[in-house]
Design an enzyme around this catalytic site. Structure first.
Site, PDB file in Angstrom:
ATOM      1  N   SER A  16      24.847   9.130 -17.298  1.00 44.92           N
ATOM      2  CA  SER A  16      24.093   8.287 -17.944  1.00 44.92           C
ATOM      3  C   SER A  16      23.245   7.276 -16.995  1.00 44.92           C
ATOM      4  CB  SER A  16      24.472   7.643 -19.034  1.00 44.92           C
ATOM      5  OG  SER A  16      25.532   6.685 -18.464  1.00 44.92           O
ATOM      6  N   LEU A  18      21.637   4.681 -14.607  1.00 42.42           N
ATOM      7  CA  LEU A  18      21.085   4.891 -12.999  1.00 42.42           C
ATOM      8  C   LEU A  18      21.585   6.055 -12.199  1.00 42.42           C
ATOM      9  CD1 LEU A  18      19.423   3.686 -10.641  1.00 42.42           C
ATOM     10  CD2 LEU A  18      21.420   2.222 -10.089  1.00 42.42           C
ATOM     11  N   ASP A  37      32.157  11.488 -13.649  1.00 43.26           N
ATOM     12  CA  ASP A  37      31.992  10.358 -15.037  1.00 43.26           C
ATOM     13  C   ASP A  37      33.081  10.673 -15.726  1.00 43.26           C
ATOM     14  OD1 ASP A  37      29.168   8.979 -15.960  1.00 43.26           O
ATOM     15  OD2 ASP A  37      30.716   9.153 -17.295  1.00 43.26           O
ATOM     16  N   ASP A  58      37.924   9.451 -12.826  1.00 42.58           N
ATOM     17  CA  ASP A  58      38.216   8.034 -13.257  1.00 42.58           C
ATOM     18  C   ASP A  58      38.149   7.478 -11.708  1.00 42.58           C
ATOM     19  OD1 ASP A  58      39.021   5.482 -13.422  1.00 42.58           O
ATOM     20  OD2 ASP A  58      40.625   6.118 -14.855  1.00 42.58           O
ATOM     21  N   CYS A  82      27.462   5.010  -8.410  1.00 45.33           N
ATOM     22  CA  CYS A  82      26.746   4.198  -9.615  1.00 45.33           C
ATOM     23  C   CYS A  82      27.784   3.998 -10.735  1.00 45.33           C
ATOM     24  CB  CYS A  82      25.613   5.435 -10.235  1.00 45.33           C
ATOM     25  SG  CYS A  82      24.119   5.271  -9.057  1.00 45.33           S
ATOM     26  N   SER A 150      24.145  -5.003  -7.989  1.00 45.22           N
ATOM     27  CA  SER A 150      23.533  -5.425  -9.119  1.00 45.22           C
ATOM     28  C   SER A 150      22.980  -6.566  -8.602  1.00 45.22           C
ATOM     29  CB  SER A 150      24.579  -5.554 -10.210  1.00 45.22           C
ATOM     30  OG  SER A 150      23.652  -6.464 -11.322  1.00 45.22           O
ATOM     31  N   TYR A 163      32.235  -9.249 -13.273  1.00 51.05           N
ATOM     32  CA  TYR A 163      31.092  -8.110 -12.883  1.00 51.05           C
ATOM     33  C   TYR A 163      30.282  -8.755 -11.595  1.00 51.05           C
ATOM     34  CZ  TYR A 163      27.081  -4.924 -13.240  1.00 51.05           C
ATOM     35  OH  TYR A 163      26.136  -4.087 -12.700  1.00 51.05           O
ATOM     36  N   LYS A 167      30.551  -6.843  -7.837  1.00 49.60           N
ATOM     37  CA  LYS A 167      29.096  -6.299  -7.513  1.00 49.60           C
ATOM     38  C   LYS A 167      28.549  -7.041  -5.915  1.00 49.60           C
ATOM     39  CE  LYS A 167      28.336  -2.916 -10.105  1.00 49.60           C
ATOM     40  NZ  LYS A 167      27.958  -1.729  -9.642  1.00 49.60           N
TER      41      LYS A 167
END
Length: 170
Positions: A16, A18, A37, A58, A82, A150, A163, A167
């Site tokens: 899903s 990006l 994924d 994973d 991603c 990000s 997060y 990132k």
């Protein structure tokens, strides 16, 4: 590096968002894509759409899908990380009922770092190890690895400390 039908790619988080958009772009250029994924239904659908292969991986555990997809597509020359996400929470907050100050959950922080940073590194190490086994391309390279971060790495938002930190580290 020339991107064409002689290349194989692994894209993490490619069921899903990006990751899927990246897999589509590469598949449209003739690249043999492998979808890594956790979401098996969406991953299988993406692989079918793109003529690729899916591996339920994973990235927070040993990235064991590489051997499987290499048997199908050969050694990847492209890895695009991603896969990512996070468990949000303020650095500190007051409990609404008691008024006590509570710190962000360390378990949630560590899980987010494990997913976004350590998971990416696991895949980097696996792909780079495989790339060392193939001859150099005409430009001298053996492959390319791309890590997605990000804007949150530089411009964090309230509740996204884990997060943002993971990132930024990536």
């Amino acid at each position: 590096m020339e991107i064409n039908n002689e290349c194989a790619a692994v894209i993490t988080g490619a069921a899903s968002g990006l990751g899927l958009a990246t897999a589509r772009l590469l598949a449209n250029r003739g690249v043999r894509v492998a979808i890594f994924d956790l979401n098996e239904d969406m991953g299988q659908a993406a692989a079918a759409e793109l003529g690729g292969v899916f591996a339920r991986v994973d990235v927070t555990d040993d990235a064991d899908g590489f051997e499987f997809v290499r048997k199908k597509h050969g050694q990847e020359r492209i890895l695009i990380n991603c896969a990512g996400g996070g468990k949000g929470g303020r650095t500190v907050r007051r409990d609404k009922d008691t008024g006590l100050v509570k710190a962000h959950s360390m378990a949630d922080f560590e899980w987010t770092v494990r997913l976004n940073l350590i998971g990416s590194f696991r895949c980097i190490a696996a792909a780079a190890s495989g790339m060392l086994t193939v001859d150099r391309l005409p430009g001298g390279e053996r492959g390319v690895i791309v890590n997605t971060a990000s804007v949150a790495a530089q411009d964090g938002q309230i509740g996204q400390i884990a997060y943002s930190a993971s990132k930024a580290a990536l």
